[in-house]
Design a protein around this motif. Sequence first.
Motif, PDB file in Angstrom:
ATOM      1  N   SER A  61      -1.946   5.490   1.274  1.00 22.50           N
ATOM      2  CA  SER A  61      -1.448   6.550   2.152  1.00 22.50           C
ATOM      3  C   SER A  61      -2.271   6.458   3.435  1.00 22.50           C
ATOM      4  O   SER A  61      -3.500   6.417   3.390  1.00 22.50           O
ATOM      5  CB  SER A  61      -1.599   7.919   1.491  1.00 22.50           C
ATOM      6  OG  SER A  61      -2.932   8.149   1.095  1.00 22.50           O
ATOM      7  N   ALA A  76       2.592   2.718  12.237  1.00 23.11           N
ATOM      8  CA  ALA A  76       3.077   3.437  11.058  1.00 23.11           C
ATOM      9  C   ALA A  76       4.283   2.730  10.442  1.00 23.11           C
ATOM     10  O   ALA A  76       4.376   2.592   9.217  1.00 23.11           O
ATOM     11  CB  ALA A  76       3.420   4.871  11.423  1.00 23.11           C
ATOM     12  N   GLU A  80       4.664   1.306   6.718  1.00 23.48           N
ATOM     13  CA  GLU A  80       5.750   1.863   5.905  1.00 23.48           C
ATOM     14  C   GLU A  80       6.624   0.731   5.347  1.00 23.48           C
ATOM     15  O   GLU A  80       6.978   0.738   4.166  1.00 23.48           O
ATOM     16  CB  GLU A  80       6.595   2.808   6.751  1.00 23.48           C
ATOM     17  CG  GLU A  80       7.677   3.528   5.974  1.00 23.48           C
ATOM     18  CD  GLU A  80       8.433   4.491   6.858  1.00 23.48           C
ATOM     19  OE1 GLU A  80       9.671   4.403   6.857  1.00 23.48           O
ATOM     20  OE2 GLU A  80       7.796   5.313   7.542  1.00 23.48           O
ATOM     21  N   HIS A  84       3.661   1.222   2.165  1.00 24.67           N
ATOM     22  CA  HIS A  84       2.648   2.277   2.182  1.00 24.67           C
ATOM     23  C   HIS A  84       3.248   3.585   2.685  1.00 24.67           C
ATOM     24  O   HIS A  84       4.223   3.592   3.432  1.00 24.67           O
ATOM     25  CB  HIS A  84       1.472   1.869   3.077  1.00 24.67           C
ATOM     26  CG  HIS A  84       0.882   0.543   2.707  1.00 24.67           C
ATOM     27  ND1 HIS A  84       0.129   0.355   1.567  1.00 24.67           N
ATOM     28  CD2 HIS A  84       0.970  -0.671   3.306  1.00 24.67           C
ATOM     29  CE1 HIS A  84      -0.245  -0.915   1.494  1.00 24.67           C
ATOM     30  NE2 HIS A  84       0.255  -1.557   2.533  1.00 24.67           N
ATOM     31  N   GLU A  85       2.656   4.697   2.280  1.00 28.79           N
ATOM     32  CA  GLU A  85       3.067   6.008   2.782  1.00 28.79           C
ATOM     33  C   GLU A  85       2.348   6.227   4.105  1.00 28.79           C
ATOM     34  O   GLU A  85       1.137   6.030   4.199  1.00 28.79           O
ATOM     35  CB  GLU A  85       2.656   7.110   1.801  1.00 28.79           C
ATOM     36  CG  GLU A  85       2.927   8.506   2.320  1.00 28.79           C
ATOM     37  CD  GLU A  85       2.281   9.602   1.481  1.00 28.79           C
ATOM     38  OE1 GLU A  85       2.433  10.774   1.870  1.00 28.79           O
ATOM     39  OE2 GLU A  85       1.606   9.293   0.475  1.00 28.79           O
ATOM     40  N   THR A  86       3.089   6.615   5.126  1.00 30.78           N
ATOM     41  CA  THR A  86       2.451   6.823   6.430  1.00 30.78           C
ATOM     42  C   THR A  86       2.821   8.181   7.006  1.00 30.78           C
ATOM     43  O   THR A  86       3.908   8.709   6.753  1.00 30.78           O
ATOM     44  CB  THR A  86       2.861   5.743   7.452  1.00 30.78           C
ATOM     45  OG1 THR A  86       4.266   5.797   7.661  1.00 30.78           O
ATOM     46  CG2 THR A  86       2.474   4.356   6.982  1.00 30.78           C
ATOM     47  N   ARG A  87       1.897   8.707   7.771  1.00 30.93           N
ATOM     48  CA  ARG A  87       2.125   9.893   8.592  1.00 30.93           C
ATOM     49  C   ARG A  87       1.501   9.615   9.950  1.00 30.93           C
ATOM     50  O   ARG A  87       0.545   8.844  10.055  1.00 30.93           O
ATOM     51  CB  ARG A  87       1.485  11.136   7.978  1.00 30.93           C
ATOM     52  CG  ARG A  87       2.117  11.522   6.643  1.00 30.93           C
ATOM     53  CD  ARG A  87       1.606  12.832   6.147  1.00 30.93           C
ATOM     54  NE  ARG A  87       2.091  13.094   4.789  1.00 30.93           N
ATOM     55  CZ  ARG A  87       1.776  14.152   4.092  1.00 30.93           C
ATOM     56  NH1 ARG A  87       0.974  15.075   4.600  1.00 30.93           N
ATOM     57  NH2 ARG A  87       2.249  14.311   2.874  1.00 30.93           N
TER      58      ARG A  87
END
Length: 182
Positions: A61, A76, A80, A84-87
Motif C-alpha cells: 500500500s 501512483a 497501481e 499495489h494499492e495506491t492513494r
Amino acid sequence: MGLGLTRARRLAELHGGTLVARSDGLGCGSEFTLTLRRTTPTSIPVVAEGEPVSAAAPPMSILVVDDNRDTADAIALYFELSGHETRVAYRAAEALASVANWTPDVVLSDIGLPDVDGYELVRALRKLKHLQATTFVAITGYADDRAAALEAGFDARMPKPADAGRLEQFLIKRRAGNSRSQ
C-alpha cells in the motif's frame, strides 16, 4: 507534429508499447492511441543490475505525496498497474488526513510541498505509532538534499524524475528485508 510525437512514440516503445497518431485531415482533429502492456503482480521485476526480485512479493500500500498532480498521478498509476494499492495526496495536510485511518507500507513524498515541506511532513508522520514500519522515500528535484532527507526521517532519497521501476524494485527488496528482520 514536431519532436513531441517522436519522443512520445520512442518512450512508448521503450516501455514495450506503441503510440499511433491518426487524423482524417485538416480541421478534423487528431486521435492518439497509446498502448502499454499491463504488468501483473505475478511477473518478475528485474533490478537494473540484472538481479531478479521475488515474484512472490506481496502487494504494497503506497501513499504518493506531490503537489505536481501529473507526477503524483503517474507514479501512483505505475504502482497501481503493478498490483499495489495506491492513494495520492497533493499537499502535506491531505497526506496526514489520509493516514489517520490507513497505514501505508510506503510513503513517497516530494520535498517541495505548498503547505509544509516534505521534511516537516516526514517528521510528523514518523511520530505516528501506526506508521513505525512504514518506509519513507523522498522523491525530489533538489540536488543536494540527501543528508537533510535522511536526517528528517526518510529511509531513502530518489532524484526526480523518479525511475518507477527502479523505485519499485528498491521497495520490494526493502520490504522483504524488513519482514525478515522482524
